[in-house]
Motif scaffolding. Structure first.
Motif, mmCIF file in Angstrom:
data_model
loop_
_atom_site.group_PDB
_atom_site.id
_atom_site.type_symbol
_atom_site.label_atom_id
_atom_site.label_comp_id
_atom_site.label_asym_id
_atom_site.label_seq_id
_atom_site.Cartn_x
_atom_site.Cartn_y
_atom_site.Cartn_z
ATOM 1 N N THR A 109 39.336 32.012 34.732
ATOM 2 C CA THR A 109 39.970 33.288 35.021
ATOM 3 C C THR A 109 40.813 33.801 33.712
ATOM 4 O O THR A 109 41.505 32.921 33.200
ATOM 5 C CB THR A 109 41.001 32.671 36.179
ATOM 6 O OG1 THR A 109 40.405 31.928 37.416
ATOM 7 C CG2 THR A 109 41.998 34.002 36.623
ATOM 8 N N LEU A 110 40.671 35.078 33.768
ATOM 9 C CA LEU A 110 41.188 35.770 32.390
ATOM 10 C C LEU A 110 42.549 36.076 32.786
ATOM 11 O O LEU A 110 43.152 35.894 34.041
ATOM 12 C CB LEU A 110 40.559 36.746 32.026
ATOM 13 C CG LEU A 110 38.896 36.719 31.960
ATOM 14 C CD1 LEU A 110 38.201 37.933 31.334
ATOM 15 C CD2 LEU A 110 38.935 35.668 30.531
ATOM 16 N N GLY A 111 43.475 36.657 31.838
ATOM 17 C CA GLY A 111 44.846 36.852 31.945
ATOM 18 C C GLY A 111 44.974 38.147 32.970
ATOM 19 O O GLY A 111 46.251 38.194 33.631
ATOM 20 N N ASP A 112 44.100 38.756 33.397
ATOM 21 C CA ASP A 112 44.097 39.798 34.447
ATOM 22 C C ASP A 112 43.623 39.429 35.758
ATOM 23 O O ASP A 112 43.668 40.272 36.599
ATOM 24 C CB ASP A 112 43.523 41.235 34.018
ATOM 25 C CG ASP A 112 42.047 40.920 33.602
ATOM 26 O OD1 ASP A 112 41.549 39.931 33.875
ATOM 27 O OD2 ASP A 112 41.317 41.850 33.277
ATOM 28 N N GLY A 113 43.146 38.174 35.971
ATOM 29 C CA GLY A 113 42.981 37.744 37.107
ATOM 30 C C GLY A 113 41.498 37.629 37.367
ATOM 31 O O GLY A 113 41.041 37.153 38.249
ATOM 32 N N THR A 114 40.695 38.371 36.592
ATOM 33 C CA THR A 114 39.155 38.565 36.653
ATOM 34 C C THR A 114 38.654 37.236 36.355
ATOM 35 O O THR A 114 38.927 36.684 35.535
ATOM 36 C CB THR A 114 38.685 39.774 35.973
ATOM 37 O OG1 THR A 114 38.999 39.551 34.410
ATOM 38 C CG2 THR A 114 39.143 40.960 36.413
ATOM 39 N N LYS A 115 37.249 36.789 36.792
ATOM 40 C CA LYS A 115 36.540 35.885 36.560
ATOM 41 C C LYS A 115 35.712 36.338 35.305
ATOM 42 O O LYS A 115 35.066 37.144 35.320
ATOM 43 C CB LYS A 115 35.866 35.337 37.546
ATOM 44 C CG LYS A 115 36.618 34.716 38.763
ATOM 45 C CD LYS A 115 37.306 33.236 38.297
ATOM 46 C CE LYS A 115 38.024 32.642 39.413
ATOM 47 N NZ LYS A 115 38.331 31.455 39.064
ATOM 48 N N LEU A 116 35.382 35.318 34.428
ATOM 49 C CA LEU A 116 34.486 35.340 33.275
ATOM 50 C C LEU A 116 33.257 34.845 33.857
ATOM 51 O O LEU A 116 32.844 33.780 33.776
ATOM 52 C CB LEU A 116 34.974 34.782 32.085
ATOM 53 C CG LEU A 116 34.089 34.898 30.866
ATOM 54 C CD1 LEU A 116 33.886 36.264 30.165
ATOM 55 C CD2 LEU A 116 34.674 34.037 29.565
ATOM 56 N N THR A 117 32.113 35.665 34.221
ATOM 57 C CA THR A 117 31.098 35.376 34.588
ATOM 58 C C THR A 117 30.120 34.267 33.797
ATOM 59 O O THR A 117 30.258 34.293 32.466
ATOM 60 C CB THR A 117 30.065 36.346 34.849
ATOM 61 O OG1 THR A 117 30.901 37.488 35.743
ATOM 62 C CG2 THR A 117 28.949 36.029 35.804
#
Length: 774
Positions: free
Chosen positions: A249-257
Motif C-alpha cells: 500500500t502506497l502513501g496515498d492508499g493505493t495498491k502497487l499491483t
C-alpha cells in the motif's frame, strides 16, 4: 569460537597492557595483590612451621587466621561499537544495530549510511545500491561471506540475502585496494551469523523462533534458528526464513499491483576449530523470491521498459579458512566460494512492455479476427538467465616490525573470480513470427559469455609515532569471452571473441594522530587517494542491435562490420581524493558522554565513460566522456548511559560530459540527513526513533544526450520520514518488538535507475514481532 579466559591462581604478575585487559584480568590482579600482601606472613609461618606442628591440634588451629570466602566475578565491560572507521570511508552496521532496526531487507539496513541511497524497487530484489552517485549494479560490488554476487544483471537489480541471516554489513564508499575492480562506487560486505553469536557460556544447544506481521501488505514472516556446539571444536547454525505478503500500500492508499512478496531463505553454517590457531567455516545461503520488479532497474530510459514478474533461485556456497599461529608474520585468511543464480523474467501482454507490446486483437494465444491464424499472437515473453560464479580470495597480514614508536606491516593478497551466464528469450507461442528474431532463444542484445580475472595486491603500513603511511598497489588481468550465438556473429568478420587486458591501480593513505596514542581521546586528520576501474560488461563488449554503441547509425564510417564493439571499449577509470578528520573520546567535554564522529570531503574524477564511446565526424573512434563529483559525508555516534544518538549527512554535487553534452550529475541522490535516537530504559525495555530527510534531486526524464535526442530534465520531490521501535524483554526466553515505518504515511519515491523518476515506496507499516529463545 568462544575464547576461554583461564586465570592461573598463583602469585604471578600479568601486567595487562590496556584498560580492557586490565578489567578482564581483575581476578588475576586481586589474586596477585593477595599473594604479595600475604608473602611476609607466609615467610614467617615457614620459619616456625615445626613449632606449630608440635602443638596440639586445637592450638595449631587457633594460630591460623581464617579469611572470609571471597567470590570474584570476571565482568567484561565493552566500549560502544559505533562502526565508524577513523581514517577510511567505511561504515559497519553491527549486529546490535540490525537487531534494533529489524530491517525488512538489506537495503533498509544501510539506507542511513552517508553517501548511500537506493535505486529501483520497491521490492527488495528489484532494488540496487547507489553509493556516491554510482548506481549501476556493476559500480557497487556486493559480497556475501566473501563471495561476490550480482554478476552482470544488466538492467536488473537485486541482492539476494535475507537480513535475518546477517551478523553485520560493512559499507565501503569508493574503491579500496582489496575490494576488486568494478567497485567505483564502493563495496557492500555482508557477513552471516555464527552459532557463537547465540550460544551462552556452557550452552551446547539452543533455538530461536521469530514470528512477525506487517499491516501495510499483510506481511507474515517466520524464522526458525537452530544452533549447537555438540563438542568444543564444532559450531553449527541453521536458519530458515519465510516472508509472504500481499500487494504493498502506497502513501496515498493505493495498491502497487503485483508487489506481493513470496521469499524463502536458508542459511547453514558450520565452524570447525581443529586447533587454537585454525578456523574452518562453511557457509551455504539459499534464497527464492517471486514478484513484480522494474525491468530497467539499473540502466536505460527510466520506465521505458516497464515491469516484469521476476522469479529468483539463488545459491551461494563459501569455505573460509583462517590461520593465525603465534607468529607475527602469519595471519592468513582464504575464501573459496561459488554461486548459482537462476533468474526468470515474464513479461505478460497486460504489462504493455516495449519488448512485448499489447496485442488488443488477441485473447491469450487466440487471434480473435481469425482463430485459424496461429502465428500472430505472441503471448507472454520469458527471459531466462543462468549465472555461475567461482571465487578465490587469499590474504596474509605480516607484522614485520613492532617496537615502541615504530610499526611496519604488509598486507598481501591474491584474488580470482570467474563468472559466466547463459541467456534465452522465448515467446509463449513458439510459432509466432517474432520468435524468429530470437533463433533458438538467442538474444543478440543480451549475449551469453564468460568473464574472469586474476589480481595481486600489496599494501604496506608504516607507523612512526603518531604518523601513518599506507601505500597500495594492485594489478588485475582480465579475460572476457563471447559464447553462444555471438560467436557466429563475429566469425564472418574475423573479429576477436576473446578480449584480454591488464589494469594497475594505486592508492595512498596518510594519517596523523594529533593527540598522543596513549591518550583516551583520539583526534586524527587524514587524506586518502585511490584509483579504480570498471571493465566493460559482456553486454557492452559483445551486444548487437539497438543497444550497441557500434550500430550503423552511430558509427557509419569506421564502425566494425559486425556492429559489435568488442575491443573498441576501454575500461572506465576513476581517481578519488579524500580529506577528513575523526574524533573519539570516552568523556566528551569531561562528561560521561562517549562520542565518535568523522567529517569526510572527497573529489572523484571518472574518465573514459563507457557511454561516451562514439564515432567523431571525421571517422575517429573516441571515448572521452567524464564525470566529476564533489561530496561531503558526516557521521557521528553519541552514548550517554542508556541513551544513544547516531547521525549521518551526505551531499553530492557534480557534472557529466558524455562526449557531446555537458549536464549536471543526474545520478546523484538528493542530500540526505539521518538521525537515530534510542534509549535502554532498563534491561527489559528500550526505545528508538529514526528521522530521515531527503532533499529534491534532478532527474532525467528523456533523451540520451546526443544531438538528435537532447537531455530533458525534471525534479523529483524530497521527503521526510519517521520510523520508531520498541523492544520488551519479557524474560530471558521471550522478546516482543513493535516497529513503525513511515509513521506519517509519506508518499515518496525511491531514486530511479540511471537518474530517472523513481517508483513510489510503501506507505505506513506497523510491524509486530515475537522472538522466543531457548
Amino acid at each position: 569460537m568462544k575464547i576461554k579466559h583461564v586465570y592461573n591462581m598463583t602469585c604471578a604478575d600479568p601486567s595487562p597492557r590496556s584498560v580492557m585487559q586490565l578489567l578482564r584480568a581483575l581476578p588475576i590482579l586481586l589474586t596477585t595483590w593477595y599473594c604479595l600482601s600475604a608473602a611476609p606472613w607466609a615467610h614467617a609461618e615457614a620459619a616456625s612451621m615445626d613449632e606449630i606442628t608440635d602443638k596440639p591440634a586445637s592450638e595449631a588451629t587457633d594460630a591460623v587466621d581464617t579469611l572470609p570466602e571471597v567470590t570474584v566475578t570476571d565482568r567484561k565491560i565493552d566500549a560502544p561499537t559505533p562502526g565508524i572507521h577513523p581514517t577510511l570511508p567505511i561504515t559497519t552496521i553491527t549486529s546490535e544495530q540490525l537487531q534494533r532496526l529489524q530491517p525488512s531487507h538489506i537495503f533498509d539496513a544501510i539506507r542511513s549510511v552517508p553517501g548511500v541511497s537506493i535505486n529501483g524497487g520497491p521490492r527488495p530484489s528489484g532494488m540496487t545500491f547507489n553509493i556516491r552517485g554510482y548506481g549501476d549494479n556493476e559500480d557497487v560490488m556486493v559480497k556475501v561471506d566473501g563471495v561476490p554476487k550480482g554478476f552482470e544483471k544488466y538492467r536488473m537489480g537485486g541482492t539476494f540475502i535475507e537480513p535475518e541471516l546477517l551478523k553485520s554489513i560493512e559499507v565501503q564508499r569508493g574503491p579500496q585496494i582489496t575490494s576488486g575492480s568494478g567497485s567505483l562506487g564502493g563495496t557492500v560486505n555482508a557477513t552471516t551469523k555464527n552459532a557463537e553469536d547465540f550460544l551462552k557460556p556452557g550452552q551446547h544447544y539452543g533455538a530461536k523462533l521469530k514470528f512477525g506481521y506487517g499491516n501495510n501488505n499483510d506481511e507474515y514472516t517466520r524464522s526458525y534458528l537452530l544452533f549447537a556446539r555438540p563438542e568444543e571444536r564444532i559450531d553449527i547454525l541453521y536458519n530458515y526464513s519465510n516472508r509472504q505478503s500481499n500487494d504493498m500500500t502506497l502513501g496515498d492508499g493505493t495498491k502497487l499491483t503485483n508487489s506481493a512478496i513470496a521469499s524463502i531463505s536458508h542459511l547453514l553454517k558450520v565452524s570447525v576449530f581443529p586447533t587454537e590457531d585454525l578456523q574452518l567455516v562453511t557457509s551455504i545461503v539459499k534464497f527464492d523470491d517471486t514478484g513484480l520488479q522494474p525491468y530497467d532497474a539499473t540502466g536505460g530510459q527510466p520506465g521505458f521498459f516497464g515491469n516484469v514478474i521476476r522469479s529468483v533461485d539463488d545459491l551461494t556456497w563459501s569455505e573460509t579458512v583462517q590461520y593465525d599461529p603465534q607468529s607475527p608474520l602469519v595471519h592468513v585468511k582464504a575464501t573459496v566460494g561459488a554461486g548459482h543464480t537462476h533468474l526468470q523474467d515474464v513479461i505478460s501482454q497486460e504489462m504493455g512492455s516495449t519488448f512485448n507490446p499489447k496485442q488488443t486483437q488477441c485473447q491469450g494465444l487466440l487471434y480473435l479476427p481469425d482463430p485459424s491464424n496461429t502465428t500472430f499472437c505472441r503471448g507472454d515473453l520469458t527471459d531466462t538467465y543462468q549465472y555461475k560464479t567461482q571465487t578465490v580470495d587469499i590474504s596474509n597480514l605480516a607484522v614485520l616490525k613492532e617496537s615502541g614508536w615504530l610499526h611496519l606491516s604488509l598486507l598481501a593478497g591474491f584474488q580470482y573470480n570467474a563468472s559466466e551466464r547463459a541467456i534465452t528469450r522465448v515467446y509463449q507461442n513458439r510459432s509466432t513470427t517474432m520468435q524468429s528474431t530470437y533463433p533458438d532463444g538467442f538474444n543478440a542484445s543480451a549475449p551469453p559469455g564468460r568473464k574472469s580475472f586474476e589480481a595481486l595486491y600489496v599494501q604496506p603500513t608504516l607507523q612512526m609515532g603518531q604518523f601513518t603511511l599506507t601505500p597500495g598497489y594492485r594489478q588485475d588481468r582480465y579475460q572476457v569471452e563471447a559464447a553462444g550465438g555471438t560467436l557466429a556473429l563475429l566469425q564472418p568478420y574475423d573479429q576477436a571473441n576473446t578480449i584480454k587486458f591488464k589494469e594497475e591501480t594505486w592508492s595512498l593513505g596518510l594519517a596523523y594522530d594529533v593527540l598522543a596514542k596513549n591518550q583516551p581521546d583520539k583526534l586524527t586528520v587524514y587524506s586518502n587517494y585511490g584509483q579504480g576501474f570498471r571493465p566493460p560488461l559482456i553486454d557492452e563488449y559483445f551486444t548487437q542491435g539497438p543497444f550497441s554503441r557500434c550500430r550503423a547509425q552511430l558509427m557509419p564510417i569506421n564502425g566494425p562490420d559486425s556492429r559489435i564493439c568488442g575491443d573498441l571499449y576501454q575500461p572506465q577509470r576513476s581517481e578519488t581524493t579524500e580529506l577528513g578528520v575523526s574524533y573519539q573520546t570516552p568523556h566528551l567535554l569531561n562528561t560521561d558522554v562517549w562520542f565518535s564522529g568523522k567529517l569526510n570531503v572527497y573529489h572523484t574524477h571518472t574518465s573514459q565513460l563507457l557511454i561516451s564511446l562514439r564515432e567523431e565526424v571525421d571517422g575517429t573512434i573516441s571515448q572521452n566522456g567524464w564525470e566529476r563529483r564533489n561530496g561531503v559525508e558526516v557521521e557521528s555516534f553519541l552514548q550517554y548511559h542508556g541513551w544513544y544518538l547516531r547521525s549521518g549527512y551526505a551531499r553530492i554535487r557534480g557534472e557529466i560530459f558524455n562526449g557531446q553534452t555537458f549536464a549536471p550529475l543526474f545520478t546523484a541522490p538528493g542530500n540526505a540527513l539521518n538521525i537515530n535516537l534510542g534509549v535502554a530504559l532498563n534491561k527489559q525495555l528500550d526505545l528508538n526513533m529514526t528521522y530521515r530527510k531527503v532533499s529534491a534531486r534532478d532527474i532525467l526524464l528523456s533523451g540520451d544526450g546526443t544531438d538528435s535526442s537532447r537531455y530533458v530534465f525534471g525534479q523529483q520531490a524530497g521527503y521526510e520520514m519517521w520510523n520508531a521501535g520498541i523492544r520488551l524483554n519479557v524474560n530471558e526466553h521471550l522478546t516482543l518488538r513493535l516497529i513503525g515505518e513511515n509513521l506519517k504515511n509519506e508518499r515518496y519515491r525511491l531514486d530511479g535507475s540511471m537518474g530517472g523518476l523513481g517508483m513510489y515506496g510503501p506507505g505506513r507499516n506497523l510491524k509486530f514481532l515475537v522472538e522466543m529463545t531457548y
